[in-house]
Design an enzyme around this catalytic site. Structure first.
Site, mmCIF file in Angstrom:
data_model
loop_
_atom_site.group_PDB
_atom_site.id
_atom_site.type_symbol
_atom_site.label_atom_id
_atom_site.label_comp_id
_atom_site.label_asym_id
_atom_site.label_seq_id
_atom_site.Cartn_x
_atom_site.Cartn_y
_atom_site.Cartn_z
ATOM 1 C CE1 TYR A 129 81.527 -29.887 -60.977
ATOM 2 C CE2 TYR A 129 82.070 -30.787 -63.133
ATOM 3 C CZ TYR A 129 82.423 -30.505 -61.835
ATOM 4 O OH TYR A 129 83.674 -30.833 -61.382
HETATM 5 N N1 LIG Z 1 86.066 -35.900 -60.967
HETATM 6 C C1 LIG Z 1 86.891 -35.461 -61.913
HETATM 7 O O1 LIG Z 1 87.295 -36.194 -62.842
HETATM 8 C C2 LIG Z 1 87.373 -34.039 -61.855
HETATM 9 C C3 LIG Z 1 88.157 -33.559 -62.893
HETATM 10 C C4 LIG Z 1 88.694 -32.273 -62.780
HETATM 11 C C5 LIG Z 1 88.428 -31.490 -61.667
HETATM 12 N N2 LIG Z 1 87.612 -31.963 -60.669
HETATM 13 C C6 LIG Z 1 87.395 -31.099 -59.491
HETATM 14 O O2 LIG Z 1 88.352 -31.475 -58.508
HETATM 15 C C7 LIG Z 1 87.899 -31.040 -57.220
HETATM 16 C C8 LIG Z 1 88.230 -32.038 -56.125
HETATM 17 O O3 LIG Z 1 87.990 -33.355 -56.520
HETATM 18 P P1 LIG Z 1 88.064 -34.517 -55.423
HETATM 19 O O4 LIG Z 1 88.127 -35.800 -56.178
HETATM 20 O O5 LIG Z 1 89.096 -34.222 -54.386
HETATM 21 O O6 LIG Z 1 86.609 -34.365 -54.784
HETATM 22 P P2 LIG Z 1 86.001 -34.966 -53.427
HETATM 23 O O7 LIG Z 1 86.848 -36.085 -52.913
HETATM 24 O O8 LIG Z 1 84.558 -35.261 -53.689
HETATM 25 O O9 LIG Z 1 86.125 -33.750 -52.394
HETATM 26 C C9 LIG Z 1 85.210 -32.695 -52.410
HETATM 27 C C10 LIG Z 1 85.426 -31.872 -51.168
HETATM 28 O O10 LIG Z 1 84.461 -30.811 -51.153
HETATM 29 C C11 LIG Z 1 83.904 -30.760 -49.849
HETATM 30 N N3 LIG Z 1 82.569 -30.190 -49.815
HETATM 31 C C12 LIG Z 1 81.513 -30.510 -50.599
HETATM 32 N N4 LIG Z 1 80.437 -29.821 -50.207
HETATM 33 C C13 LIG Z 1 80.844 -29.031 -49.151
HETATM 34 C C14 LIG Z 1 80.190 -28.102 -48.289
HETATM 35 N N5 LIG Z 1 78.877 -27.825 -48.410
HETATM 36 N N6 LIG Z 1 80.915 -27.478 -47.312
HETATM 37 C C15 LIG Z 1 82.230 -27.772 -47.141
HETATM 38 N N7 LIG Z 1 82.901 -28.661 -47.922
HETATM 39 C C16 LIG Z 1 82.209 -29.275 -48.909
HETATM 40 C C17 LIG Z 1 83.832 -32.221 -49.446
HETATM 41 O O11 LIG Z 1 83.560 -32.328 -48.061
HETATM 42 P P3 LIG Z 1 82.944 -33.698 -47.431
HETATM 43 O O12 LIG Z 1 84.134 -34.574 -47.189
HETATM 44 O O13 LIG Z 1 82.289 -33.246 -46.200
HETATM 45 O O14 LIG Z 1 81.996 -34.276 -48.444
HETATM 46 C C18 LIG Z 1 85.229 -32.659 -49.848
HETATM 47 O O15 LIG Z 1 86.188 -32.230 -48.922
HETATM 48 C C19 LIG Z 1 86.422 -30.732 -57.386
HETATM 49 O O16 LIG Z 1 86.271 -29.323 -57.384
HETATM 50 C C20 LIG Z 1 86.080 -31.253 -58.766
HETATM 51 O O17 LIG Z 1 85.097 -30.465 -59.386
HETATM 52 C C21 LIG Z 1 87.090 -33.212 -60.745
#
Ligand SMILES: NC(=O)c1ccc[n+]([C@@H]2O[C@H](COP(=O)([O-])OP(=O)(O)OC[C@H]3O[C@@H](n4cnc5c(N)ncnc54)[C@H](OP(=O)(O)O)[C@@H]3O)[C@@H](O)[C@H]2O)c1
Length: 238
Positions: A129
Site C-alpha cells: 500500500y
Molecule cells: N488511515 C490513516 O492514518 C491515513 C493516513 C494518511 C493518509 N490516509 C489516506 O487518507 C485517505 C482518506 O482517509 P479516510 O479516513 O477519509 O478514509 P475512509 O473514511 O475509509 O474513506 C475512503 C473513501 O474511499 C471510497 N472508496 C473506496 N473504494 C471505492 C470505490 N471502489 N469506488 C468509489 N469510492 C471508493 C470510500 O467509499 P465507501 O464509503 O463506499 O466505502 C470512502 O468514501 C485515504 O486515501 C487514506 O489512504 C490515511
C-alpha cells in the site's frame, strides 16, 4: 467554487464537504451506493453513483465537466492488494485522465507520509500500500495539471484543533481528520499553492496562516506575502 470529491462518503471527504459548504462552495462527489446519495443530498451534496474500480476516464470525465477542482480522498486504507491497486493506484490515474478530458485543471490528492508505519512490522499488504501511494505521488507530480499532493500523518477522529504543521517535510506524528479537511479547504481556496507536495501533521500554526506560509515566495512579494509566517523552528534530532 465547484468542487467534486472522489471519496465524499469517507471520513475526510464528508468533513471536507461540510467545510466547503460552509464557505458557500458547491460540492458534489462520487459514491458507491444509493443510500449514500440520500444521506449526502440531505446535507446539500449532489452525488453520482459509480465504482472507481470499474469507471473509465471517459465516464468520470462526464461527471467532472464544469468543476473548478477535483479532490481525490478515496482510499483502501491498506486493505487487500487488488483493492489497493484499484483505489489507491489506478483510480488516481483514472481521475487524472478524467480531469484532463473534462478540462478541470486543479486536482488535490490526499496521500500519506511515505515513512508512516516504519519500524512497526508492517504486513506485506501494508508495505505494498505504501509503495503504491508513493508511486502514485510520482505519477501525479509529473502530470500537466495544477496538482497538489497533501500527505497527512496518522489520522485520528479527535476534534478539530484549527492548528497544524504544514510544509514540504514534516515529521510523522498524527492529526485529526477534521484538521486535514480544514487544510484541504484552505488549499483549494489558495490558488498559489500549486504543483507542490505538502506534508501535514499536528502543530501550533493556525490553518489559514500555515497555508499562506506554504505558498511559494515570488520575487517582489511584499511584507504580507506569507513569508513572515514561515516557521524557523530548529528541529531536535536527538
Ligand atoms: N488511515 C490513516 O492514518 C491515513 C493516513 C494518511 C493518509 N490516509 C489516506 O487518507 C485517505 C482518506 O482517509 P479516510 O479516513 O477519509 O478514509 P475512509 O473514511 O475509509 O474513506 C475512503 C473513501 O474511499 C471510497 N472508496 C473506496 N473504494 C471505492 C470505490 N471502489 N469506488 C468509489 N469510492 C471508493 C470510500 O467509499 P465507501 O464509503 O463506499 O466505502 C470512502 O468514501 C485515504 O486515501 C487514506 O489512504 C490515511
Amino acid at each position: 467554487m465547484r468542487v467534486f470529491i472522489i471519496g465524499v462518503s469517507g471520513a475526510i471527504g464528508g468533513l471536507l464537504a461540510q467545510e466547503l459548504l460552509d464557505r458557500g462552495d458547491l460540492v458534489s462527489g462520487l459514491v458507491r451506493r444509493e443510500q449514500q446519495r440520500a444521506d449526502l443530498a440531505a446535507r446539500g451534496v449532489e452525488t453520482r453513483v459509480g465504482d472507481l474500480a470499474s469507471l473509465s476516464a471517459d465516464d468520470l470525465a462526464s461527471l467532472l465537466t464544469g468543476m473548478d477542482a477535483v479532490v481525490y480522498t478515496a482510499g483502501s486504507n491498506a486493505g487487500a492488494r487488488d483493492v489497493t491497486v484499484a483505489i489507491d493506484g489506478e483510480g488516481v490515474v483514472t481521475a487524472l485522465d478524467a480531469a484532463s478530458l473534462a478540462g478541470v485543471r486543479r486536482l488535490v490528492l490526499v496521500s500519506v507520509l511515505p515513512e508512516a508505519g516504519r519500524g512497526q512490522n508492517l504486513s506485506a499488504d501494508e508495505e505494498f500500500y505504501f509503495a503504491v501511494k508513493k508511486l502514485v505521488d510520482v505519477t501525479v507530480s509529473m502530470s500537466e495539471l495544477d496538482w497538489v499532493i497533501l500527505r497527512p500523518s496518522l489520522l485520528t477522529d479527535d476534534p478539530a484543533t484549527g492548528t497544524v504543521a504544514l510544509g514540504p517535510a514534516q515529521p510523522h506524528d498524527e492529526i485529526p481528520r477534521a484538521d486535514v479537511a480544514a487544510t484541504l479547504a484552505e488549499i483549494l481556496h489558495e490558488p498559489r499553492i500549486s504543483r507542490q507536495i505538502l506534508e501535514l501533521t499536528q502543530g501550533a500554526t493556525p490553518i489559514a496562516q500555515a497555508v499562506r506560509a506554504a505558498r511559494p515566495a515570488r520575487q517582489g512579494d511584499g511584507p504580507d506575502s506569507g513569508n513572515e509566517d514561515r516557521p524557523h523552528r530548529k528541529v531536535e534530532l536527538a
